[in-house]
Design a protein around this motif. Structure first.
Motif, PDB file in Angstrom:
ATOM      1  N   ASN A  49      -6.365  -2.541   3.760  1.00 43.29           N
ATOM      2  CA  ASN A  49      -5.265  -3.477   3.952  1.00 43.29           C
ATOM      3  C   ASN A  49      -3.939  -2.757   3.691  1.00 43.29           C
ATOM      4  O   ASN A  49      -3.280  -2.962   2.680  1.00 43.29           O
ATOM      5  CB  ASN A  49      -5.433  -4.672   3.000  1.00 43.29           C
ATOM      6  N   VAL A  50      -3.570  -1.864   4.616  1.00 38.01           N
ATOM      7  CA  VAL A  50      -2.306  -1.136   4.494  1.00 38.01           C
ATOM      8  C   VAL A  50      -1.559  -1.220   5.819  1.00 38.01           C
ATOM      9  O   VAL A  50      -2.162  -1.442   6.878  1.00 38.01           O
ATOM     10  CB  VAL A  50      -2.524   0.353   4.118  1.00 38.01           C
ATOM     11  N   VAL A  51      -0.240  -1.022   5.769  1.00 40.74           N
ATOM     12  CA  VAL A  51       0.562  -1.034   6.992  1.00 40.74           C
ATOM     13  C   VAL A  51       0.225   0.195   7.828  1.00 40.74           C
ATOM     14  O   VAL A  51      -0.314   1.193   7.320  1.00 40.74           O
ATOM     15  CB  VAL A  51       2.069  -1.057   6.664  1.00 40.74           C
ATOM     16  N   ASP A  52       0.556   0.139   9.095  1.00 40.97           N
ATOM     17  CA  ASP A  52       0.172   1.211  10.014  1.00 40.97           C
ATOM     18  C   ASP A  52       0.725   2.566   9.605  1.00 40.97           C
ATOM     19  O   ASP A  52       0.097   3.605   9.843  1.00 40.97           O
ATOM     20  CB  ASP A  52       0.639   0.877  11.435  1.00 40.97           C
ATOM     21  N   GLY A  53       1.906   2.581   8.991  1.00 43.98           N
ATOM     22  CA  GLY A  53       2.501   3.851   8.594  1.00 43.98           C
ATOM     23  C   GLY A  53       1.695   4.613   7.570  1.00 43.98           C
ATOM     24  O   GLY A  53       1.862   5.834   7.418  1.00 43.98           O
ATOM     25  N   TYR A  54       0.797   3.928   6.855  1.00 40.58           N
ATOM     26  CA  TYR A  54      -0.034   4.567   5.831  1.00 40.58           C
ATOM     27  C   TYR A  54      -1.481   4.773   6.279  1.00 40.58           C
ATOM     28  O   TYR A  54      -2.328   5.131   5.463  1.00 40.58           O
ATOM     29  CB  TYR A  54      -0.021   3.746   4.544  1.00 40.58           C
ATOM     30  N   TYR A  56      -4.788   6.317   7.298  1.00 41.47           N
ATOM     31  CA  TYR A  56      -5.451   7.606   7.045  1.00 41.47           C
ATOM     32  C   TYR A  56      -4.876   8.350   5.828  1.00 41.47           C
ATOM     33  O   TYR A  56      -5.373   9.423   5.491  1.00 41.47           O
ATOM     34  CB  TYR A  56      -5.389   8.536   8.274  1.00 41.47           C
ATOM     35  N   TRP A  57      -3.853   7.807   5.171  1.00 43.42           N
ATOM     36  CA  TRP A  57      -3.296   8.490   4.004  1.00 43.42           C
ATOM     37  C   TRP A  57      -4.227   8.364   2.803  1.00 43.42           C
ATOM     38  O   TRP A  57      -4.920   7.357   2.638  1.00 43.42           O
ATOM     39  CB  TRP A  57      -1.951   7.887   3.627  1.00 43.42           C
ATOM     40  N   ARG A  58      -4.207   9.370   1.950  1.00 43.88           N
ATOM     41  CA  ARG A  58      -4.900   9.273   0.664  1.00 43.88           C
ATOM     42  C   ARG A  58      -4.249   8.187  -0.182  1.00 43.88           C
ATOM     43  O   ARG A  58      -3.028   7.943  -0.079  1.00 43.88           O
ATOM     44  CB  ARG A  58      -4.813  10.604  -0.093  1.00 43.88           C
ATOM     45  N   HIS A  59      -5.054   7.552  -1.019  1.00 46.90           N
ATOM     46  CA  HIS A  59      -4.519   6.511  -1.899  1.00 46.90           C
ATOM     47  C   HIS A  59      -3.389   7.050  -2.769  1.00 46.90           C
ATOM     48  O   HIS A  59      -2.325   6.428  -2.914  1.00 46.90           O
ATOM     49  CB  HIS A  59      -5.642   5.955  -2.786  1.00 46.90           C
ATOM     50  N   GLU A  60      -3.584   8.236  -3.360  1.00 46.84           N
ATOM     51  CA  GLU A  60      -2.574   8.813  -4.237  1.00 46.84           C
ATOM     52  C   GLU A  60      -1.285   9.104  -3.485  1.00 46.84           C
ATOM     53  O   GLU A  60      -0.190   8.968  -4.030  1.00 46.84           O
ATOM     54  CB  GLU A  60      -3.105  10.096  -4.877  1.00 46.84           C
ATOM     55  N   ASN A  94       3.358  -6.554  -4.383  1.00 44.74           N
ATOM     56  CA  ASN A  94       3.154  -5.362  -3.571  1.00 44.74           C
ATOM     57  C   ASN A  94       3.913  -5.475  -2.253  1.00 44.74           C
ATOM     58  O   ASN A  94       4.550  -4.513  -1.799  1.00 44.74           O
ATOM     59  CB  ASN A  94       1.671  -5.147  -3.308  1.00 44.74           C
ATOM     60  N   ALA A  95       3.868  -6.642  -1.626  1.00 47.36           N
ATOM     61  CA  ALA A  95       4.542  -6.828  -0.342  1.00 47.36           C
ATOM     62  C   ALA A  95       6.049  -6.629  -0.466  1.00 47.36           C
ATOM     63  O   ALA A  95       6.688  -6.075   0.432  1.00 47.36           O
ATOM     64  CB  ALA A  95       4.238  -8.221   0.208  1.00 47.36           C
ATOM     65  N   PHE A  96       6.630  -7.068  -1.593  1.00 45.09           N
ATOM     66  CA  PHE A  96       8.070  -6.933  -1.800  1.00 45.09           C
ATOM     67  C   PHE A  96       8.425  -5.676  -2.603  1.00 45.09           C
ATOM     68  O   PHE A  96       9.570  -5.467  -2.952  1.00 45.09           O
ATOM     69  CB  PHE A  96       8.629  -8.177  -2.489  1.00 45.09           C
ATOM     70  N   LEU A  97       7.422  -4.844  -2.895  1.00 41.29           N
ATOM     71  CA  LEU A  97       7.592  -3.548  -3.552  1.00 41.29           C
ATOM     72  C   LEU A  97       8.275  -3.675  -4.914  1.00 41.29           C
ATOM     73  O   LEU A  97       9.309  -3.066  -5.189  1.00 41.29           O
ATOM     74  CB  LEU A  97       8.359  -2.575  -2.655  1.00 41.29           C
ATOM     75  N   ALA A  98       7.685  -4.495  -5.773  1.00 41.22           N
ATOM     76  CA  ALA A  98       8.187  -4.629  -7.140  1.00 41.22           C
ATOM     77  C   ALA A  98       8.086  -3.304  -7.881  1.00 41.22           C
ATOM     78  O   ALA A  98       7.153  -2.520  -7.663  1.00 41.22           O
ATOM     79  CB  ALA A  98       7.392  -5.704  -7.885  1.00 41.22           C
ATOM     80  N   GLY A  99       9.040  -3.056  -8.770  1.00 39.67           N
ATOM     81  CA  GLY A  99       9.019  -1.821  -9.541  1.00 39.67           C
ATOM     82  C   GLY A  99       7.830  -1.720 -10.462  1.00 39.67           C
ATOM     83  O   GLY A  99       7.373  -0.621 -10.784  1.00 39.67           O
ATOM     84  N   GLY A 100       7.300  -2.848 -10.907  1.00 40.94           N
ATOM     85  CA  GLY A 100       6.134  -2.862 -11.786  1.00 40.94           C
ATOM     86  C   GLY A 100       5.576  -4.260 -11.901  1.00 40.94           C
ATOM     87  O   GLY A 100       6.247  -5.248 -11.578  1.00 40.94           O
ATOM     88  N   TYR A 120      -2.090  -0.228  -5.706  1.00 45.58           N
ATOM     89  CA  TYR A 120      -0.863   0.428  -5.263  1.00 45.58           C
ATOM     90  C   TYR A 120       0.334   0.070  -6.147  1.00 45.58           C
ATOM     91  O   TYR A 120       1.456   0.466  -5.850  1.00 45.58           O
ATOM     92  CB  TYR A 120      -0.564   0.054  -3.808  1.00 45.58           C
ATOM     93  N   GLN A 121       0.073  -0.669  -7.213  1.00 43.70           N
ATOM     94  CA  GLN A 121       1.117  -1.061  -8.161  1.00 43.70           C
ATOM     95  C   GLN A 121       0.863  -0.404  -9.512  1.00 43.70           C
ATOM     96  O   GLN A 121      -0.266  -0.010  -9.812  1.00 43.70           O
ATOM     97  CB  GLN A 121       1.144  -2.577  -8.343  1.00 43.70           C
ATOM     98  N   HIS A 122       1.909  -0.336 -10.336  1.00 43.39           N
ATOM     99  CA  HIS A 122       1.762   0.104 -11.719  1.00 43.39           C
ATOM    100  C   HIS A 122       1.647  -1.157 -12.577  1.00 43.39           C
ATOM    101  O   HIS A 122       2.624  -1.880 -12.763  1.00 43.39           O
ATOM    102  CB  HIS A 122       2.956   0.959 -12.136  1.00 43.39           C
ATOM    103  N   VAL A 123       0.438  -1.437 -13.045  1.00 40.22           N
ATOM    104  CA  VAL A 123       0.157  -2.671 -13.769  1.00 40.22           C
ATOM    105  C   VAL A 123       0.057  -2.366 -15.268  1.00 40.22           C
ATOM    106  O   VAL A 123      -0.730  -1.508 -15.688  1.00 40.22           O
ATOM    107  CB  VAL A 123      -1.147  -3.324 -13.267  1.00 40.22           C
ATOM    108  N   ARG A 124       0.862  -3.053 -16.061  1.00 41.02           N
ATOM    109  CA  ARG A 124       0.848  -2.889 -17.514  1.00 41.02           C
ATOM    110  C   ARG A 124       0.400  -4.182 -18.181  1.00 41.02           C
ATOM    111  O   ARG A 124       0.617  -5.272 -17.648  1.00 41.02           O
ATOM    112  CB  ARG A 124       2.248  -2.515 -18.032  1.00 41.02           C
ATOM    113  N   HIS A 125      -0.189  -4.049 -19.351  1.00 41.05           N
ATOM    114  CA  HIS A 125      -0.625  -5.216 -20.116  1.00 41.05           C
ATOM    115  C   HIS A 125       0.211  -5.342 -21.385  1.00 41.05           C
ATOM    116  O   HIS A 125       0.552  -4.339 -22.022  1.00 41.05           O
ATOM    117  CB  HIS A 125      -2.110  -5.100 -20.501  1.00 41.05           C
ATOM    118  N   HIS A 126       0.554  -6.588 -21.748  1.00 38.63           N
ATOM    119  CA  HIS A 126       1.275  -6.869 -22.981  1.00 38.63           C
ATOM    120  C   HIS A 126       0.557  -8.003 -23.705  1.00 38.63           C
ATOM    121  O   HIS A 126       0.199  -9.012 -23.082  1.00 38.63           O
ATOM    122  CB  HIS A 126       2.720  -7.292 -22.690  1.00 38.63           C
TER     123      HIS A 126
END
Length: 219
Positions: A49-54, A56-60, A94-100, A120-126
């Protein structure tokens, strides 16, 4: 008399849905000489589930590229009752490209609605809102709560900071008292019907899009 040989509208769309393929098949050779591409995906096809521009790209490589242009807002969700809406909020972040993305409360959360976008996001727990607020303060980012309770200011007239944390409560109870205490401001979303609240995932999407309209350029 009706012509029974003519397919009904629903039948026409049924066969289209059955034949539709998600993603792309194997990449034609010669393959692109670029380290961002994944040889396995090039050979087998990319059904993610990625946009066409990505494709075949590696996840990293995708995450690294997203990191170069993430937006200045973060998203935080209280997770005291294992709310199934959290996955939907993460997917929209992810769709709106949140910083975290920040999960407050229980560490485990329902990932089903995220559709793997949390990778594809940086997920933190508090453990608490206080911990989230301290983290946000360290980054110079005010916490802006979203809740339709007395005392909230209309999101439609509020200027969201360019750098901030948008904090959402759970379906039903909304933000906790602790969240209200630590929020710099709490915004409400205008409603005009009979229901007292809207779906938490929908509220999050509205708030994120409000930030995008104010601060982001064209996609």
């Amino acid at each position: 008399m009706s012509d029974t040989s003519v397919p009904q509208l629903g039948e026409q769309y049924d066969h289209l849905a059955d034949d539709r393929e998600i993603g792309v098949g194997p990449h034609p050779e010669p393959w692109p000489d670029d380290p961002r591409y994944d040889p396995e995906l090039l050979a087998a096809g990319d059904r993610r589930n990625v946009v066409d521009g990505y494709r075949y790209w590696r996840h990293e490589a995708i995450v690294a590229d997203l990191d170069t242009r993430r937006h200045g807002f973060h998203v935080a969700v209280e997770n005291w009752q294992h709310d199934f809406n959290i996955g939907s909020v993460v997917r929209t972040a992810n769709a709106f490209l949140a910083g975290g993305v920040h999960i407050v409360g229980r560490r485990r959360w329902n990932r089903r609605g995220a559709m793997v976008t949390d990778r594809y996001q940086h997920v933190r727990h508090h453990d608490s809102v206080a911990s989230l607020a301290a983290y946000a303060a360290g980054l110079g980012m005010p916490v802006i709560g979203i809740d339709n309770l007395p005392g909230a200011v209309p999101l439609e007239t509020f200027r969201l900071p360019e750098r901030c944390v948008l904090l959402f409560g759970q379906e039903g109870p909304g933000l906790t008292e602790e969240a209200w205490r630590h929020a710099t401001a709490v915004c409400s979303i205008a409603q005009f019907g009979s229901t007292r609240s809207i779906n938490a995932g929908a509220a999050a999407a509205i708030a994120m899009h409000a930030w995008v309209r104010e601060h982001a350029g064209p996609a």
